[in-house]
Design a protein around this motif. Structure first.
Motif, short mmCIF file in Angstrom:
data_model
loop_
_atom_site.label_atom_id
_atom_site.label_comp_id
_atom_site.label_asym_id
_atom_site.label_seq_id
_atom_site.Cartn_x
_atom_site.Cartn_y
_atom_site.Cartn_z
N SER A 95 -30.29 -42.82 -11.84
CA SER A 95 -29.97 -41.91 -10.73
C SER A 95 -30.12 -40.44 -11.13
N ALA A 96 -30.57 -40.20 -12.36
CA ALA A 96 -30.65 -38.81 -12.85
C ALA A 96 -31.79 -38.05 -12.17
N PRO A 97 -31.58 -36.75 -11.95
CA PRO A 97 -32.65 -35.93 -11.38
C PRO A 97 -33.87 -35.98 -12.32
N SER A 98 -35.01 -36.24 -11.73
CA SER A 98 -36.23 -36.33 -12.55
C SER A 98 -37.39 -35.68 -11.81
N GLN A 112 -30.18 -26.10 -8.26
CA GLN A 112 -30.67 -27.38 -8.79
C GLN A 112 -30.23 -27.57 -10.24
N GLU A 113 -30.20 -26.48 -10.96
CA GLU A 113 -29.74 -26.57 -12.35
C GLU A 113 -28.25 -26.92 -12.40
N GLU A 114 -27.50 -26.37 -11.43
CA GLU A 114 -26.07 -26.70 -11.37
C GLU A 114 -25.87 -28.18 -11.09
N ALA A 115 -26.63 -28.70 -10.13
CA ALA A 115 -26.53 -30.12 -9.77
C ALA A 115 -26.84 -31.00 -10.98
N LEU A 116 -27.80 -30.55 -11.74
CA LEU A 116 -28.22 -31.28 -12.95
C LEU A 116 -27.07 -31.36 -13.96
N HIS A 117 -26.41 -30.23 -14.19
CA HIS A 117 -25.32 -30.23 -15.16
C HIS A 117 -24.11 -31.01 -14.64
N ARG A 118 -23.90 -30.97 -13.33
CA ARG A 118 -22.80 -31.75 -12.77
C ARG A 118 -23.08 -33.24 -12.94
N MET B 1 -30.24 -35.47 -5.89
CA MET B 1 -30.56 -34.05 -5.75
C MET B 1 -31.86 -33.90 -4.97
N GLU B 2 -31.82 -33.08 -3.97
CA GLU B 2 -33.01 -32.87 -3.16
C GLU B 2 -33.87 -31.78 -3.81
N ALA B 3 -35.14 -32.08 -3.94
CA ALA B 3 -36.04 -31.10 -4.56
C ALA B 3 -36.76 -30.30 -3.48
N THR B 4 -36.29 -29.12 -3.25
CA THR B 4 -36.96 -28.25 -2.28
C THR B 4 -37.79 -27.24 -3.05
N MET B 5 -39.09 -27.27 -2.79
CA MET B 5 -39.95 -26.40 -3.57
C MET B 5 -40.85 -25.55 -2.69
N THR B 6 -40.24 -24.69 -1.94
CA THR B 6 -41.02 -23.75 -1.15
C THR B 6 -41.63 -22.73 -2.10
N PRO B 7 -42.77 -22.15 -1.72
CA PRO B 7 -43.40 -21.14 -2.60
C PRO B 7 -42.42 -20.03 -2.97
N ASP B 8 -41.59 -19.66 -2.00
CA ASP B 8 -40.61 -18.60 -2.24
C ASP B 8 -39.73 -18.93 -3.43
N VAL B 9 -39.24 -20.16 -3.46
CA VAL B 9 -38.35 -20.59 -4.52
C VAL B 9 -39.09 -20.64 -5.86
N MET B 10 -40.33 -21.10 -5.81
CA MET B 10 -41.12 -21.22 -7.04
C MET B 10 -41.42 -19.87 -7.69
N MET B 11 -41.37 -18.82 -6.89
CA MET B 11 -41.70 -17.50 -7.41
C MET B 11 -40.53 -16.82 -8.10
N LYS B 12 -39.35 -17.40 -7.92
CA LYS B 12 -38.16 -16.79 -8.53
C LYS B 12 -38.34 -16.63 -10.03
N PRO B 13 -38.01 -15.46 -10.55
CA PRO B 13 -38.11 -15.32 -11.99
C PRO B 13 -36.99 -16.10 -12.66
N HIS B 14 -37.27 -16.65 -13.80
CA HIS B 14 -36.21 -17.29 -14.56
C HIS B 14 -36.55 -17.11 -16.02
N SER B 15 -35.61 -17.41 -16.88
CA SER B 15 -35.82 -17.04 -18.28
C SER B 15 -36.17 -18.24 -19.16
N LEU B 16 -36.48 -19.39 -18.54
CA LEU B 16 -36.81 -20.56 -19.35
C LEU B 16 -38.31 -20.66 -19.60
N ILE B 17 -38.65 -21.08 -20.79
CA ILE B 17 -40.06 -21.30 -21.10
C ILE B 17 -40.18 -22.63 -21.84
N ALA B 18 -41.25 -23.36 -21.55
CA ALA B 18 -41.47 -24.65 -22.22
C ALA B 18 -41.88 -24.41 -23.66
N SER B 19 -41.38 -25.29 -24.55
CA SER B 19 -41.66 -25.12 -25.98
C SER B 19 -43.16 -25.16 -26.27
#
Lengths: 129, 129
Positions: A95-98, A112-118, B1-19
């Motif tokens: 049931s984990a977010p994937s 979404q990150e909050e939901a993940l940690h919850r 968890m519902e995955a909503t991925m509007t372009p607006d949301v995808m453009m949000k800056p965040h500080s995570l980077i993939a290894s």
């Protein structure tokens, strides 16, 4: 600094791993059962802390694998097995977010990150909800 | 968890980077001058903290580059430039402990790691000397 690299010294265990070599590290249950492997890490560029390990799980011959972002706090490194240990029930895992390679998790969406940690019952890496 | 991925949301800056995407990130002086790029990170498998960024520096067309293990504490991420900032003099850079792809730094030797942190004048990632 003098670089002394006798074989003896090179064999010393240490806890550092190169970012480009962490892919493929096994993730196992406490009983040793293999759940999957680490596909990559998500690292906070500012703080330099690992936020998530992306667990590659399920699928067959690499097809249809699910990618699960696991909060780092849920993983324990087992030096003896050279693997990460994850204490998780089959149900919690299913049931984990994937997400999939084609449909990336939205890292910019804090809710979404909050939901993940919850889901995993751990405090978020940025402090508090 | 519902995955909503509007372009607006995808453009949000965040500080995570993939290894697996951190390689190649520029390292610049505070005045913007490019020193080199990040070749990889060294991550503590237990704590999940980045210990070093390996700076690839010098060389010509990728030949003869030196690899400098920089204590993470010496780097600042500059969101605007999408680069790491390193305030370092030419002399400090030239005299810094370095290695090459053929001759790896000895990560298992704590005394070498201590010398490295003393060179850069920062506290070691494992706490105290």
């Amino acid at each position: 600094m003098e670089a002394t690299m006798t074989p003896d010294v090179m064999m010393k265990p240490h806890s550092l791993i190169a970012s480009d070599r962490i892919e493929g590290t096994a993730v196992r249950r406490p009983n040793g059962e293999r759940i999957g492997h680490i596909e990559r890490l998500m690292i906070d560029k500012i703080s330099g802390k690992v936020s998530y390990a992306i667990l590659s799980f399920g699928g067959f011959l690499g097809l249809g694998s699910n990618l699960l972002p696991l909060p780092w706090a849920r993983l324990t490194f087992d030096r003896k097995l050279d693997a990460y240990q994850l204490d998780i029930s089959e149900e919690e895992l299913r049931s984990a977010p994937s997400f999939t390679e084609k449909r990336e998790f939205d890292w910019g969406d804090r809710s979404q990150e909050e939901a993940l940690h919850r889901h995993y019952g751990v405090a978020p890496y940025w402090g508090e909800f």
